[in-house]
Design an enzyme around this catalytic site. Sequence first.
Site, PDB file in Angstrom:
ATOM      1  N   CYS A  21      30.729   4.243 -13.223  1.00 47.57           N
ATOM      2  CA  CYS A  21      30.097   3.794 -14.463  1.00 47.57           C
ATOM      3  C   CYS A  21      31.128   3.118 -15.374  1.00 47.57           C
ATOM      4  O   CYS A  21      31.622   2.056 -15.044  1.00 47.57           O
ATOM      5  CB  CYS A  21      29.386   4.963 -15.143  1.00 47.57           C
ATOM      6  SG  CYS A  21      28.211   4.429 -16.397  1.00 47.57           S
ATOM      7  N   TYR A  22      31.503   3.746 -16.514  1.00 46.64           N
ATOM      8  CA  TYR A  22      32.539   3.155 -17.370  1.00 46.64           C
ATOM      9  C   TYR A  22      33.817   2.930 -16.563  1.00 46.64           C
ATOM     10  O   TYR A  22      34.499   1.909 -16.731  1.00 46.64           O
ATOM     11  CB  TYR A  22      32.823   4.081 -18.554  1.00 46.64           C
ATOM     12  CG  TYR A  22      33.913   3.580 -19.492  1.00 46.64           C
ATOM     13  CD1 TYR A  22      33.596   2.747 -20.566  1.00 46.64           C
ATOM     14  CD2 TYR A  22      35.246   3.937 -19.303  1.00 46.64           C
ATOM     15  CE1 TYR A  22      34.586   2.280 -21.419  1.00 46.64           C
ATOM     16  CE2 TYR A  22      36.242   3.485 -20.148  1.00 46.64           C
ATOM     17  CZ  TYR A  22      35.913   2.654 -21.208  1.00 46.64           C
ATOM     18  OH  TYR A  22      36.898   2.196 -22.051  1.00 46.64           O
TER      19      TYR A  22
ATOM     20  N   LYS B 295      32.208  28.439 -12.127  1.00 46.13           N
ATOM     21  CA  LYS B 295      31.473  29.706 -12.120  1.00 46.13           C
ATOM     22  C   LYS B 295      31.155  30.195 -10.705  1.00 46.13           C
ATOM     23  O   LYS B 295      31.307  31.378 -10.400  1.00 46.13           O
ATOM     24  CB  LYS B 295      30.178  29.549 -12.926  1.00 46.13           C
ATOM     25  CG  LYS B 295      29.337  30.799 -13.035  1.00 46.13           C
ATOM     26  CD  LYS B 295      29.920  31.808 -14.003  1.00 46.13           C
ATOM     27  CE  LYS B 295      29.647  31.409 -15.434  1.00 46.13           C
ATOM     28  NZ  LYS B 295      30.114  32.422 -16.402  1.00 46.13           N
TER      29      LYS B 295
ATOM     30  N   GLU C 281      27.840  11.500  -8.416  1.00 49.07           N
ATOM     31  CA  GLU C 281      28.091  12.939  -8.554  1.00 49.07           C
ATOM     32  C   GLU C 281      26.838  13.739  -8.905  1.00 49.07           C
ATOM     33  O   GLU C 281      26.805  14.954  -8.710  1.00 49.07           O
ATOM     34  CB  GLU C 281      29.184  13.195  -9.602  1.00 49.07           C
ATOM     35  CG  GLU C 281      28.798  12.909 -11.045  1.00 49.07           C
ATOM     36  CD  GLU C 281      28.968  11.467 -11.488  1.00 49.07           C
ATOM     37  OE1 GLU C 281      29.047  11.228 -12.707  1.00 49.07           O
ATOM     38  OE2 GLU C 281      29.003  10.582 -10.621  1.00 49.07           O
TER      39      GLU C 281
ATOM     40  N   ASP D 219      32.859  36.498 -15.866  1.00 44.75           N
ATOM     41  CA  ASP D 219      34.221  35.968 -16.000  1.00 44.75           C
ATOM     42  C   ASP D 219      35.205  37.053 -16.441  1.00 44.75           C
ATOM     43  O   ASP D 219      36.263  37.235 -15.838  1.00 44.75           O
ATOM     44  CB  ASP D 219      34.254  34.795 -16.991  1.00 44.75           C
ATOM     45  CG  ASP D 219      33.298  33.687 -16.604  1.00 44.75           C
ATOM     46  OD1 ASP D 219      33.035  33.529 -15.400  1.00 44.75           O
ATOM     47  OD2 ASP D 219      32.799  32.988 -17.500  1.00 44.75           O
TER      48      ASP D 219
ATOM     49  N   GLY E  88      31.692   7.059 -19.383  1.00 50.24           N
ATOM     50  CA  GLY E  88      31.996   7.263 -20.795  1.00 50.24           C
ATOM     51  C   GLY E  88      31.045   6.436 -21.645  1.00 50.24           C
ATOM     52  O   GLY E  88      30.393   5.519 -21.151  1.00 50.24           O
TER      53      GLY E  88
ATOM     54  N   HIS F 129      25.998   6.837 -10.771  1.00 53.32           N
ATOM     55  CA  HIS F 129      26.688   8.137 -10.743  1.00 53.32           C
ATOM     56  C   HIS F 129      26.446   8.847  -9.411  1.00 53.32           C
ATOM     57  O   HIS F 129      25.410   9.512  -9.242  1.00 53.32           O
ATOM     58  CB  HIS F 129      26.190   9.027 -11.886  1.00 53.32           C
ATOM     59  CG  HIS F 129      26.622   8.571 -13.240  1.00 53.32           C
ATOM     60  ND1 HIS F 129      27.806   8.970 -13.813  1.00 53.32           N
ATOM     61  CD2 HIS F 129      26.031   7.726 -14.119  1.00 53.32           C
ATOM     62  CE1 HIS F 129      27.926   8.404 -15.014  1.00 53.32           C
ATOM     63  NE2 HIS F 129      26.864   7.643 -15.221  1.00 53.32           N
TER      64      HIS F 129
END
Length: 524
Positions: A82-83, A380, A172, A228, A55, A170
């Site tokens: 992180c945050y 997606k 991810e 979608d 964040g 991070h």
Amino acid sequence: MAQELVVVLDFGGQYKQLIARRVRENNVYCEIHPSSIGLDKLKEMNPKGIILTGGPNSVYAADSPSFDPEIFNLGIPVLGICYGSQLMAHLLGGVVKTAPVSEYGHTDVTIDKKNSILFDDVNSVTTVWMSHTDYIAEVPEGFEISAHTKDCPVAAMENESKKLYATQFHPEVLHTKEGEKMLRHFVLDVCKCCGDWQMGSFAEKTIKELREKIGSDRVLLGLSGGVDSTVTAVLLSKAIGKQLYCVFVDHGMMRKNEGDEVEAVFGPNGQFGDLNFIRVNAGEDYFAMLSGVTDPEKKRKLIGEKFVDIFGNEARKLAGTGGFKYMAQGTIYPDVVESGMGKDGAVIKSHHNVGGLPHDLVVELGFDENPVEPLRALFKDEVRKVGLELGIPRELVYRQPFPGPGLGIRVVGEVTPQKVHIVQEADAIYREELEKAGIDMGKGQFFAALSNMRSVGVMGDFRTYDYAVVLRGVITSDFMTAEAAEIPWNVLQICMNRIINEVKGVNRVMYDLTSKPPGTIELE
């Protein structure tokens, strides 16, 4: 047996969806919730693990998002990123300060705790992605430092006995070379998830649930022709058949021939024609409305409002023939997240209105206030898997992503029929040549846009003063971050030659190299 769940608590981080995606890639179901959700609600979910996102705030600032420290005493494994790592340290008695040296981008991290579960199989020095101006100066009691960099003494910390882990970097993002391993170790080895969540039975299970929920009632769906809404329409068609009414509002800003292609698939003679298909050709109305409008955000909102207007009018007409109980939408998980998830979540997609029609129209037409959104929990790539499972042709399932406002936001400046025609033709040539060259467009997004720049050119013996087309090609797995695609030079030259020679009004073609961030995927 109840489905295993990992919860991502959002503290305003831009990569929250990536975290959830990475968890799901390990066949473990994951949901994102705002940090304001509260401890009691979190406990009700009974997650196997909790991940605290990054964040933009400083944990020691008075108005920064926080959480009940009891989260760390639930016996549920927690990973702070992180945050989230700084918040863990701060709430448990550690010290967080402004870093003397900020770190941003690729950074080498040294693993200090060789037997850490999180870093099992990870190289002793590995490249990670940093993005921080604060740092953990002192770890809380019971924690040990498990990794550091030359400028960050606590790149990672852990309290193994309480199953609390934190990384300043991070894991991810793809820039962290071994981040997928780290997250897999947390989800499978620390949280002890079985990893047995599968997409395979989603379509069958969802069709059954839709049939049971809807019964004999009628459903109205706004069909755009994108993957979608297409998958949503097919799921509903298989569940309730002619009880489904699909309204396709053609705003005149689709890609070349796309309006006719949508009708060919869902019209009476189409592969999925076992529904009621209504096409509204509204291009003239949209162009009149957009005359003189140049601001991209205003264009988005006007196009969205006009859709609600037209769709609402069609809904009123159809409601007079028997009424509807439900409205359906092709909402997917990124739409939910990017439309805002609590006060700390950023609203990124202003044109996507999760919830559909305005409340007063919902009430007027007697719709249930909760729309039918069978894809709401999916990303997606997961939607595409369902589409293939349903037997939808691969070329439809992997159709290039297309924004709701259409070419209205791929024309920079005022939108006119002439400009839209230019983009349609240039875009069709670009995608045709990429396909001929064997370039896999399923790995990202490839399209043409029209800048508002005009310049002098020479064609034959004449000077021209025409527009510049911008070609965009990005490679991405999640649409949250993206890198420019390395399209061979000779392919780009073929595209350039064809566009300039075949598309009237263009005398210059450019290729956009910008990554996301700092840019977005669309040009606007």
